[in-house]
Each structure stands twice: as structure tokens, then as C-alpha cells.
Scaffold this active site. Structure first.
Site, mmCIF file in Angstrom:
data_model
loop_
_atom_site.group_PDB
_atom_site.id
_atom_site.type_symbol
_atom_site.label_atom_id
_atom_site.label_comp_id
_atom_site.label_asym_id
_atom_site.label_seq_id
_atom_site.Cartn_x
_atom_site.Cartn_y
_atom_site.Cartn_z
ATOM 1 N N HIS A 23 0.850 -1.201 0.000
ATOM 2 C CA HIS A 23 0.000 0.000 0.000
ATOM 3 C C HIS A 23 0.885 1.250 0.000
ATOM 4 C CE1 HIS A 23 -3.784 -2.166 1.777
ATOM 5 N NE2 HIS A 23 -3.685 -2.297 0.454
ATOM 6 N N HIS A 79 -12.143 -8.285 -6.315
ATOM 7 C CA HIS A 79 -11.655 -7.026 -5.754
ATOM 8 C C HIS A 79 -10.779 -6.376 -6.807
ATOM 9 C CE1 HIS A 79 -10.209 -4.055 -3.072
ATOM 10 N NE2 HIS A 79 -9.232 -4.731 -2.473
ATOM 11 N N GLU A 81 -8.535 -3.855 -6.519
ATOM 12 C CA GLU A 81 -7.237 -3.309 -6.137
ATOM 13 C C GLU A 81 -6.145 -3.984 -6.979
ATOM 14 O OE1 GLU A 81 -5.317 -1.872 -1.872
ATOM 15 O OE2 GLU A 81 -6.852 -3.434 -1.896
ATOM 16 N N ASP A 83 -3.272 -5.226 -6.632
ATOM 17 C CA ASP A 83 -2.598 -6.466 -6.257
ATOM 18 C C ASP A 83 -3.435 -7.693 -6.587
ATOM 19 O OD1 ASP A 83 -4.109 -5.150 -4.144
ATOM 20 O OD2 ASP A 83 -3.618 -6.858 -2.884
ATOM 21 N N HIS A 145 -12.293 -4.728 2.218
ATOM 22 C CA HIS A 145 -12.166 -3.415 2.802
ATOM 23 C C HIS A 145 -12.334 -2.296 1.762
ATOM 24 C CE1 HIS A 145 -7.792 -2.704 1.506
ATOM 25 N NE2 HIS A 145 -8.076 -3.904 1.073
ATOM 26 N N ASP A 164 -10.000 -10.480 0.601
ATOM 27 C CA ASP A 164 -9.046 -9.991 1.593
ATOM 28 C C ASP A 164 -9.383 -10.429 3.015
ATOM 29 O OD1 ASP A 164 -7.098 -8.735 0.094
ATOM 30 O OD2 ASP A 164 -8.186 -6.855 -0.046
ATOM 31 N N TYR A 192 -2.812 -7.957 10.256
ATOM 32 C CA TYR A 192 -3.622 -7.659 9.074
ATOM 33 C C TYR A 192 -4.971 -7.080 9.497
ATOM 34 C CZ TYR A 192 -5.463 -8.629 4.332
ATOM 35 O OH TYR A 192 -5.996 -8.523 3.068
ATOM 36 N N HIS A 225 -4.595 -13.314 0.106
ATOM 37 C CA HIS A 225 -3.199 -13.135 0.501
ATOM 38 C C HIS A 225 -2.847 -14.164 1.559
ATOM 39 C CE1 HIS A 225 -2.717 -9.352 -1.623
ATOM 40 N NE2 HIS A 225 -3.747 -8.832 -0.988
#
Length: 395
Positions: A23, A79, A81, A83, A145, A164, A192, A225
Site C-alpha cells: 500500500h 476485488h 485493487e 494487487d 475493505h 481480503d 492484518y 493473501h
């Protein structure tokens, strides 16, 4: 490239052994991470998520060794994002018309990231995708999130692809929770949660209760992850319910920054006072300037009470302490007591500044802060010890 999780499901992700910051520079990853992507082969073939953009070319090359890309019938983007979605542009150049199943917010954000109008199929909670002997059911997890987040449940195999949620930044070639070091796994899981999911704790509880109400059999939780939960996967669900409920342990954490060690000596004296009242409480001290901020946040998350201290600099506080105070304001800790302390030379505003920041973070101040002039002498140290005693007694 991958490994078979079941006869129908293969992990096709990437372990990132070298990752140390995530991030941007906002999250430390001492043990690396992984970007978990899953290939489901039934009568139809489904790819769930991809990997971070720096590994896109490697990912596509290895995926081609696993399967002819044209055999992929559906892509699920849980998701958007980067990654998770970073390899999508390269993948879609190979199979441009393949439907991408995602939430409505997911489609918007993917378009915002990549400026491509791919074949998006928008789904919501309860929608299903029949792929043969098994069925995929989509569960929106808005703000867990990101606004677009969702999970996917695979019947028959009884796997929850949890995105996540329930994950960790933790690299291991063992990949399963029953094979890795349990202390490392727990530390990365709570870190996390503390740093990423604490602001959404109310939503965490509601979403878990919603999923549990469906009474779905659960053999495995396949995260986006880190480690996959296959041995008693419900254990991490139970932990999330505990962590989401204003979590605290019998711990007090003291965070400070110091210019010429006066504030450090105050912190140590306050800790001494606390321990003289409560021998069972765990007291931890962190110098904000030389401690990893995410590790500090994790310890604050675990604490029932926290103290912040700083020398006065330019009528304010030192920047490392200010940074962590700003972080906890955004994270939104609940049900934690707090107090402030600090040393000064001539103006002495640091305690008042810290107290205001603690109030802004919605923390309850147990008592007025303490400040001491220059390098604390023995009388000042005695006052700090008494301050620590009073703090412990008021808890």
C-alpha cells in the site's frame, strides 16, 4: 506453477518473498506476501482473481503452461485493487471477450484503473453461476475493505474464496494453516486485521453473521493473501468475531518519541508505576521514531489502554508520534483508555496537543497528562511513577 487444492481447484498465484512494504509505504510486510489466484475446472472453467501488476507477464506465461487461456469460460474479479487485478489487462488481450464477474462497484473501479470496457457481468449477494457439478454463489462484502469487495462460495467443494478477509501478508511455500508456524501465522493475521480491517469492524460482524446464517458447509477458506485455511477453517472466523468486538487483552502500550531521552525516562517511570499496581498486566514500550508503525498499531489494537508521549518541538509534537496518532484516528479503536505525557524546554505544548489528538480519535482520557521540564530529576521521575500508578488504578 500451481498446486492442486482439490480435484477441481488449483492455486495459480504468486508468492512474493521479497515484499517488505505494501500500500505504498503504509503497511510493512516482514514475511512477504502472496497474491492468490485460483483456477476451477468443472464443466466450465473459472479463474478467480489474478496477481499484482509487476508479476503480470510471469503470471500469464505460467498460466499458459497450466491451461490454454481460451479454455477459460469466466473470470471472477472479487476485488479491483491492483494487487488482485494487475494482470487483467494482459490476460484480456489474450481472451478479450471473456466475461468478468464482479460487483457493480467492481466494474466501475476496474474501468477507473484500466480504462477498458471489458465484458463485465455485475453480480450481487445471492447470485449464482452454475459451472457443472458445482455452483458458485456470490456474496458482496462492501467495505471489507473496499466498496467493490466480494466473496465467492463453491458448493460441493465447500470452499469460501474470501478475498481480503481472513488473509495475512505471509509468504510460505507450505501455503496451508496446519503446516506453517502457528505463532507467525497468528501474528500476521492479527496485524492484518488491526491495520486494515479495524475501521470496518461493525461490518465484519454483520457480514460474518450473514454468511453463518446460510449454514454452508465449510472445508476451506481460500484467501487472497497468505495462507489458506483448511484445518478447522472456522477458527479464523471465530477470531474475526472476537477481534471485531472492541478487542483488548490485559496489555498497556506506551508510545513515545524523545529528543534527548527525557521523554523516554518518563515513559519508563510510568511503566514502573503501572507494574507496581498490576503485576499481571503486560506493559510494552515503543519509541515511535525507530519502531515499525504497523507493529505498533497491532500492539495498540491488543491493548486495553494506551499512553502517548512526546517532547515539545515548535509548539507541537514530534512527527513520528503525530503520525501514529493520525493513524489511530482513522482506524477508530473502540473502548480504550488513554493518557498523555512529555518533556519540554520552554513552551511545553506537547501534552495538550497529544490530548487533543487522543480526543479526536475518540479515546477516553483517564486523567490529565503530565509534563516535566528538561531532563526529569528524581522528583520528576517519582511523579511519573505516581502517574503510572494512578493510570493503572483507574483502569
Amino acid at each position: 506453477m500451481g498446486f492442486k487444492m482439490t480435484d477441481k481447484v488449483t492455486w495459480v498465484g504468486k508468492i512474493d518473498w521479497e515484499l517488505r512494504r505494501f500500500h505504498g509505504d503504509e503497511y510493512s510486510t516482514h514475511r512477504g506476501s502472496s497474491y492468490n489466484s485460483y483456477l476451477i475446472r468443472d464443466k466450465k472453467t473459472v479463474l478467480i482473481d489474478t496477481v499484482w501488476e509487476p508479476f503480470a507477464e510471469e503470471y500469464i506465461e505460467k498460466l499458459k503452461k497450466e491451461i490454454d487461456l481460451k479454455e477459460i469460460d469466466y473470470i471472477i474479479a472479487q476485488h479491483s485493487e491492483i494487487d488482485h487485478s494487475g494482470a487483467l489487462p494482459l490476460l484480456m488481450k489474450e481472451i478479450p471477450n471473456t466475461p468478468i464477474y464482479c460487483t457493480a462497484n467492481g466494474a466501475k473501479i476496474l474501468k477507473g484503473h484500466f480504462h477498458e470496457d471489458w465484458n463485465f457481468v455485475e453480480v450481487k449477494t445471492g447470485d449464482t453461476l452454475d459451472i457443472g457439478d458445482t455452483t458458485l454463489t456470490f456474496v458482496e462484502a462492501r467495505m471489507l475493505h473496499w466498496p467493490d469487495s466480494m466473496m465467492t462460495y463453491m458448493s460441493g467443494e465447500n470452499i469460501l474464496f474470501s478475498n481480503d478477509a481472513f488473509g495475512q501478508h505471509f509468504s510460505s511455500d507450505l501455503m496451508y494453516n496446519d503446516l506453517v508456524d502457528q505463532a507467525e501465522l497468528y501474528q500476521e493475521a492479527i496485524k492484518y486485521y488491526a491495520n486494515i480491517l479495524t475501521p470496518f469492524s461493525g461490518l465484519v460482524t454483520k457480514k460474518i453473521e450473514e454468511v453463518l446464517s446460510l449454514n454452508l458447509p465449510l472445508n476451506m477458506i481460500a484467501t487472497s493473501h497468505g495462507i489458506i485455511w483448511r484445518n478447522n477453517p472456522a477458527q479464523i472466523v471465530e477470531k474475526y468475531l472476537e477481534w471485531a468486538n472492541e478487542y483488548q487483552e490485559n496489555q498497556i502500550t506506551i508510545v513515545y518519541d524523545t529528543m534527548w531521552n527525557g521523554t523516554r525516562r518518563m515513559a519508563e517511570a510510568i511503566a514502573e508505576g503501572i507494574k507496581s499496581v498490576d503485576k499481571d498486566v503486560t506493559v510494552k514500550l515503543y519509541n515511535a521514531a525507530n519502531s515499525d508503525k504497523n507493529d505498533v498499531i497491532t500492539e495498540l489494537f491488543r491493548s486495553k489502554a494506551i499512553l502517548f508521549g512526546s517532547s515539545t518541538v515548535n509548539k507541537s509534537i514530534m512527527h513520528a508520534t503525530a503520525g501514529i496518532l493520525e493513524m489511530i484516528k482513522g482506524i477508530g479503536f473502540k473502548n480504550k483508555k488513554a493518557a498523555a505525557f512529555g518533556s519540554y524546554g520552554w513552551s511545553g505544548e506537547s501534552v495538550a496537543v497529544i490530548e487533543q489528538k487522543l480526543k479526536d480519535a475518540k479515546l477516553e482520557l483517564t486523567q490529565d497528562g503530565i509534563k516535566e521540564l528538561w531532563n526529569p530529576d528524581e522528583e520528576a521521575i517519582t511523579r511519573c511513577i505516581e502517574f503510572g500508578k494512578n493510570f493503572a488504578e483507574k483502569l
